[in-house]
Design a protein around this motif. Structure first.
Motif, PDB file in Angstrom:
ATOM      1  N   LYS A 195       0.812  -1.216  -0.006  1.00  0.00           N
ATOM      2  CA  LYS A 195       0.015  -0.166   0.043  1.00  0.00           C
ATOM      3  C   LYS A 195       0.903   1.369   0.032  1.00  0.00           C
ATOM      4  O   LYS A 195       1.944   1.241   0.592  1.00  0.00           O
ATOM      5  CB  LYS A 195      -0.765   0.025   1.208  1.00  0.00           C
ATOM      6  N   GLU A 196       0.375   2.366  -0.587  1.00  0.00           N
ATOM      7  CA  GLU A 196       1.090   3.536  -0.707  1.00  0.00           C
ATOM      8  C   GLU A 196       0.792   4.083   0.829  1.00  0.00           C
ATOM      9  O   GLU A 196      -0.188   3.755   1.435  1.00  0.00           O
ATOM     10  CB  GLU A 196       0.450   4.601  -1.582  1.00  0.00           C
ATOM     11  N   GLY A 234      -1.136   3.997  -6.548  1.00  0.00           N
ATOM     12  CA  GLY A 234      -0.552   5.300  -5.726  1.00  0.00           C
ATOM     13  C   GLY A 234       0.939   5.524  -5.823  1.00  0.00           C
ATOM     14  O   GLY A 234       1.698   4.984  -6.643  1.00  0.00           O
ATOM     15  N   ASP A 235       1.336   6.414  -5.317  1.00  0.00           N
ATOM     16  CA  ASP A 235       2.942   6.828  -4.979  1.00  0.00           C
ATOM     17  C   ASP A 235       3.909   5.856  -4.705  1.00  0.00           C
ATOM     18  O   ASP A 235       3.562   4.977  -3.727  1.00  0.00           O
ATOM     19  CB  ASP A 235       2.950   8.017  -4.094  1.00  0.00           C
ATOM     20  N   TYR A 236       4.836   5.898  -5.268  1.00  0.00           N
ATOM     21  CA  TYR A 236       6.075   4.753  -4.686  1.00  0.00           C
ATOM     22  C   TYR A 236       6.693   5.622  -3.849  1.00  0.00           C
ATOM     23  O   TYR A 236       6.640   6.626  -3.514  1.00  0.00           O
ATOM     24  CB  TYR A 236       6.975   4.380  -5.751  1.00  0.00           C
ATOM     25  N   LEU A 241       6.746   2.013   3.241  1.00  0.00           N
ATOM     26  CA  LEU A 241       5.631   1.282   2.392  1.00  0.00           C
ATOM     27  C   LEU A 241       5.370  -0.091   3.056  1.00  0.00           C
ATOM     28  O   LEU A 241       4.340  -0.417   3.230  1.00  0.00           O
ATOM     29  CB  LEU A 241       5.668   1.270   0.867  1.00  0.00           C
TER      30      LEU A 241
END
Length: 252
Positions: A195-196, A234-236, A241
């Protein structure tokens, strides 16, 4: 005395060069290198690119879905297909023409269409596909396009002269969610298992929420040197994370 000063200068200059090289590597700035209405490609390191396509859903709207491309010596391996054949054709064309690379393999990391929805396009280009054995079973059960080659635990493929690893650590988002790892750049593709930061739990229709944290803990233990972690949506980010995902599902 002159030799001493010369040696000190050489040592100082060597450290300066090494420092600059290291700083340049650490401070790599991500850059969008391709964008259309259906596909975005973002370069996140010297040899790795996130491909983002889109899936329209009832519960979450038009969801961006990530995959990863890694390359070495005019070869590439793709982790997760874009969500459909059209976007996959777009990605294949970009890799062939802009990266000047031959795609050696496609690795769908689980059976949902944000992971293998564009698999037919890769097969039409005679690009071999590899998946965890359970992914193939679930694809068959759901009448999806079926990956051609299976692995029971892990598979190591060659891109150029570098390794790409795909491995199953346990259930979480689905019963079959594997992850990908590119040791050359310490990049983890966690797919929908990861998950981001600040994300909710997302779609849980095929999930094992009680096993999720333990599975990600195994990933973290196996790959302690992760520098970049890429989630399915979503964002890396970095190793945070993994910690966030573990905490999100802890005690479920």
């Amino acid at each position: 005395m002159k030799n001493t000063i010369k040696n000190v200068f050489i040592i100082f200059f060597s450290f300066f060069i090494l420092s600059c090289g290291s700083q340049k590597k650490e401070n790599f700035k991500a850059k969008k290198v391709y964008k259309s209405n259906t596909l975005i490609i973002t370069r996140i390191s010297e040899n790795s690119f996130i491909h983002t396509s889109f899936k329209q859903t009832n519960d979450f709207g038009n969801v961006p879905c990530n995959g990863l491309v890694v390359k070495d010596h005019h070869e590439a391996i793709v982790l997760d297909t874009p969500t459909n054949d059209k976007s996959s054709e777009e990605l294949i064309r970009w890799i062939n023409e802009k990266l000047n690379a031959k795609i050696k393999a496609i690795i769908p990391t689980h059976f949902h269409d944000d992971s293998l929805g564009g698999l037919m396009a890769f097969h039409k280009h005679r690009i071999p596909s590899y998946s965890y054995t359970k992914t193939i079973e679930l694809a068959q059960e759901n009448n999806f396009v079926i990956p051609e080659n299976s692995f029971n635990d892990a598979v190591i493929l060659q891109v150029g002269n570098k390794d790409v690893i795909a491995k199953f650590f346990g259930e979480g988002h689905t019963k079959d969610n594997a992850v990908g790892y590119f040791p050359n750049e310490n990049i983890l593709f966690g797919g929908c298992l990861l998950k981001e930061l600040e994300a909710g739990k997302g779609y849980l229709g095929d999930a094992n929420v009680s096993a999720w944290s333990a599975t990600v803990e195994k990933v973290k233990k196996e790959y302690p040197d992760v520098k970049i972690a890429v989630p399915g949506h979503g964002d890396y980010g970095d190793g945070k994370l993994l910690d966030y995902t573990i905490a999100l599902f802890k005690g479920q």
